[in-house]
Design a protein around this motif. Sequence first.
Motif, mmCIF file in Angstrom:
data_model
loop_
_atom_site.group_PDB
_atom_site.id
_atom_site.type_symbol
_atom_site.label_atom_id
_atom_site.label_comp_id
_atom_site.label_asym_id
_atom_site.label_seq_id
_atom_site.Cartn_x
_atom_site.Cartn_y
_atom_site.Cartn_z
ATOM 1 N N ARG A 198 37.693 -59.965 0.385
ATOM 2 C CA ARG A 198 37.856 -58.770 -0.456
ATOM 3 C C ARG A 198 37.885 -59.118 -1.940
ATOM 4 N NH1 ARG A 198 40.158 -54.271 2.691
ATOM 5 N NH2 ARG A 198 41.125 -53.469 0.805
ATOM 6 N N ASP A 199 38.556 -60.223 -2.294
ATOM 7 C CA ASP A 199 38.638 -60.567 -3.712
ATOM 8 C C ASP A 199 37.259 -60.932 -4.265
ATOM 9 O OD1 ASP A 199 38.552 -62.907 -2.176
ATOM 10 O OD2 ASP A 199 39.708 -64.076 -3.636
ATOM 11 N N ARG A 234 35.341 -57.698 -4.917
ATOM 12 C CA ARG A 234 35.799 -57.025 -6.136
ATOM 13 C C ARG A 234 35.228 -57.690 -7.386
ATOM 14 N NH1 ARG A 234 38.113 -55.345 -2.251
ATOM 15 N NH2 ARG A 234 39.439 -53.515 -2.076
ATOM 16 N N ARG A 235 35.074 -58.987 -7.341
ATOM 17 C CA ARG A 235 34.432 -59.692 -8.460
ATOM 18 C C ARG A 235 32.977 -59.241 -8.610
ATOM 19 N NH1 ARG A 235 35.021 -65.743 -6.955
ATOM 20 N NH2 ARG A 235 33.286 -65.884 -8.435
ATOM 21 N N ASP A 265 36.831 -51.156 -9.378
ATOM 22 C CA ASP A 265 38.175 -51.671 -9.076
ATOM 23 C C ASP A 265 38.559 -51.452 -7.621
ATOM 24 O OD1 ASP A 265 38.856 -52.580 -11.697
ATOM 25 O OD2 ASP A 265 39.073 -50.493 -12.305
ATOM 26 N N LYS A 266 37.992 -50.423 -6.991
ATOM 27 C CA LYS A 266 38.322 -50.107 -5.603
ATOM 28 C C LYS A 266 37.060 -49.741 -4.836
ATOM 29 C CE LYS A 266 43.124 -48.624 -6.196
ATOM 30 N NZ LYS A 266 44.131 -47.563 -5.928
#
Length: 387
Positions: A41-42, A45-46, A126-127
């Motif tokens: 997930r991280d 998001r990047r 961001d989401k």
Amino acid sequence: MKHLTGPAYVDIRERALRFVRDELIPLEREARLGPEDPWPRDLLRRIWKRSNELGLLKAALPVELGGPGLSTVELCLLKAEIAETGALFALHVLGELSGPPRVGSLMNFASAYQIERFFKPVMEGDKGICFAMTEPHSGSDAASIKTSAVRDGDDLVINGRKHFISGSPFADIAIVICVTDPEAGPKGMTAVLVELDAPGVRMDETYVPMSGQHIDADIVFENVRVPAANVIGGFGNGLRLGMARVNLNRLLHTSWMIGAARKVYRMSLDYARTRMQSGGPIARFQAIQHMLADMATTLFACESMMLHAAMKADQGEDLRMEASACKVFISERCFEIADKAVQIHGNVGVTKNHPVELTFRQLRLARILTGTSEIQRNAVAREILQA
């Protein structure tokens, strides 16, 4: 294709392909991610944030929603080219799985509170957000949805299960279609924004589709309490909102099928020219030549069909027949291209997770997603018989 596109498209296309080539493909290698590995997930998001910085995340949106206002023709061409790269994160360049395109025209029905809390973070990368309508028993029969949202003071209490929801494993928010008035049939369904970390929400990722990709899951709701202010578009309008863009979306989905088919067609050309057998390249065999000719002919037909329908969409014409005709024809013909690519590659083409083998599985799945071929034929028949 130059006469079909404008300067904005040329610039966005160049940025998108450079982003894939110079950043995303090296990133997947650096992270040592294969096609069947879950996406961290991280890391996603990047990618979303970087895509937003490059002006790509909202590239599929109209001007009034912060996008460049590309035509439908331009969107189809762009999505096909990105898909043709075969990049692992290709669907995240334009936010197709969990970004702004999932919000789309719903922004026109959102309150100031909903825009600030839910949609603005998605627009900025961001989401992530997903659209949750399908259920285990409903499939293509959207009117049979059973997930309920019962009013309790200023809240709604949601119970039910959504099935095979694309983008849900890495989404933060879901647009959930619920039954709020069981007696009203299709007019008793309502769209509700639900944060997926809310108490009572559970993600079921125990199954994996034949593509091997971890991009779908079930979302289970057990007495999930959300504010009634999370209803978007008003009570009773959920099904209408959910189906509003279905025809255009079906057309846009065909572009990635064409991109994937182009990729394996070009791989097959290269392989036929370089694979040596009995003293020469296999491209000299007429059987191979005929398969390649069929693949080229089929691609020409699919691309022409998609662009014709896209031009009609840009002229504001009704797409109900054309969108379903494109979905059934292009999904089935692109799968045939992948099948020939496997045949040309021989043992290489049936090797697990080889690009040709993977594309074969992905394009077989495409005949089911966003409405099966049988559903599309029903839609075409209904339109032509009513004409």
